[in-house]
Design a protein around this motif. Structure first.
Motif, PDB file in Angstrom:
ATOM      1  N   UNK A   5       0.822  -1.205   0.000  1.00 56.74           N
ATOM      2  CA  UNK A   5       0.000   0.000   0.000  1.00 56.74           C
ATOM      3  C   UNK A   5       0.859   1.259   0.000  1.00 56.74           C
ATOM      4  N   UNK A   6       1.980   1.229   0.720  1.00 51.87           N
ATOM      5  CA  UNK A   6       2.863   2.405   0.749  1.00 51.87           C
ATOM      6  C   UNK A   6       3.402   2.738  -0.640  1.00 51.87           C
ATOM      7  N   UNK A   7       3.675   1.709  -1.424  1.00 49.83           N
ATOM      8  CA  UNK A   7       4.234   1.935  -2.756  1.00 49.83           C
ATOM      9  C   UNK A   7       3.161   2.181  -3.825  1.00 49.83           C
ATOM     10  N   UNK A  36      -3.868   1.746  -6.441  1.00 54.84           N
ATOM     11  CA  UNK A  36      -5.043   1.112  -5.838  1.00 54.84           C
ATOM     12  C   UNK A  36      -6.253   2.050  -5.894  1.00 54.84           C
ATOM     13  N   UNK A  37      -6.014   3.368  -5.736  1.00 60.40           N
ATOM     14  CA  UNK A  37      -7.110   4.341  -5.834  1.00 60.40           C
ATOM     15  C   UNK A  37      -7.664   4.364  -7.256  1.00 60.40           C
ATOM     16  N   UNK A  66      -7.720   3.280   4.585  1.00 60.09           N
ATOM     17  CA  UNK A  66      -6.501   2.616   4.173  1.00 60.09           C
ATOM     18  C   UNK A  66      -6.068   1.577   5.201  1.00 60.09           C
ATOM     19  N   UNK A  67      -5.416   0.555   4.716  1.00 62.14           N
ATOM     20  CA  UNK A  67      -4.992  -0.556   5.578  1.00 62.14           C
ATOM     21  C   UNK A  67      -4.064  -0.063   6.694  1.00 62.14           C
ATOM     22  N   UNK A  68      -3.136   0.829   6.351  1.00 60.46           N
ATOM     23  CA  UNK A  68      -2.177   1.289   7.343  1.00 60.46           C
ATOM     24  C   UNK A  68      -2.859   2.000   8.503  1.00 60.46           C
ATOM     25  N   UNK A  69      -4.011   2.652   8.226  1.00 62.70           N
ATOM     26  CA  UNK A  69      -4.762   3.319   9.293  1.00 62.70           C
ATOM     27  C   UNK A  69      -5.441   2.312  10.211  1.00 62.70           C
TER      28      UNK A  69
END
Length: 244
Positions: A206-208, A213-214, A237-240
């Motif tokens: 997701x970071x990259x 993905x959006x 977002x997954x990171x959240x």
């Protein structure tokens, strides 16, 4: 061994001690031996890591040297990776980086790749999670080593070729996951370790690729399919989710 357990006095009389456990990584050292080794370290002995001792988030075995034989500049927190990266053929050709966080300053030998200092705002444990991820191994294999079918070395010039996402510097999620994985893996708690390892890989992806993905989510909404991010730029977002 057949000659019995080595006493503390024998260790202290030696210039260096290499404690070899063969291929046994689980319970390879008895409680009595563990106490002897702890006393050796407390009396001034130092730990030594070789490349073969290093797994992903795990130290498989350790060796010992007296403090007098070790240059003090080596003894500080760092990341330690296997320097020699083997080409793996199955199930598909790939490589796998293997590294561990050393918080106490273990002495390392020439077959390790060591990272002492990085950008001030980037935590060593964040970089550990990134370099141990499937994405990092994929990137190095395809772009740095050009899918070479040979043994590869992780040297400074090659290690710096991996682009680091800006959000990795701002966010502690990857660092925390790497710390959890270090504890869990060292204690052989495999089921939860596999889950966290896969979760960390997804966060790295997701970071990259968040913007990709959006875009995929916009296309999915337009085609009436379930999107990755229902609210597009607003996530979630997954990171959240992981941060909570």
């Amino acid at each position: 061994s057949i000659q019995g357990l080595p006493p503390l006095e024998a260790l202290e009389d030696a210039r260096g001690v290499f404690w070899h456990t063969g291929t046994r990584y689980h319970y390879a050292i008895s409680e009595l031996d563990s106490e002897t080794l702890l006393q050796y370290v407390r009396s001034g002995g130092r730990l030594v890591l070789k490349g073969e001792d290093i797994g992903r988030y795990k130290i498989r075995s350790i060796h010992y040297l007296p403090s007098s034989q070790v240059k003090k500049e080596y003894l500080k927190p760092k990341l330690v990776f296997q320097k020699i990266i083997a080409h793996i053929q199955n199930p598909v050709p790939h490589i796998e980086l293997m590294g561990v966080y050393d918080p106490i300053g273990v002495f390392t030998l020439h077959d390790t790749a060591v990272i002492y200092h990085i950008e001030d705002k980037l935590l060593l444990t964040s970089l550990l999670g990134l370099l141990n991820s499937k994405f990092a191994s994929w990137f190095y294999y395809n772009y740095t080593y050009n899918r070479a079918i040979r043994t590869m070395d992780l040297i400074d010039y090659y290690a710096k070729q991996l682009p680091i996402p800006k959000e990795l510097v701002k966010n502690r999620v990857v660092a925390n996951l790497a710390i959890y994985l270090s504890v869990i893996t060292q204690n052989d708690q495999e089921p939860i370790g596999v889950f966290l390892d896969n979760l960390l890989d997804c966060v790295i992806y997701e970071l990259y690729f968040k913007e990709k993905f959006i875009e995929d989510s916009k296309k999915a909404i337009g085609e009436g399919r379930e999107p990755i991010y229902p609210k597009l730029e607003k996530g979630p977002f997954l990171i959240d989710f992981v941060a909570k």
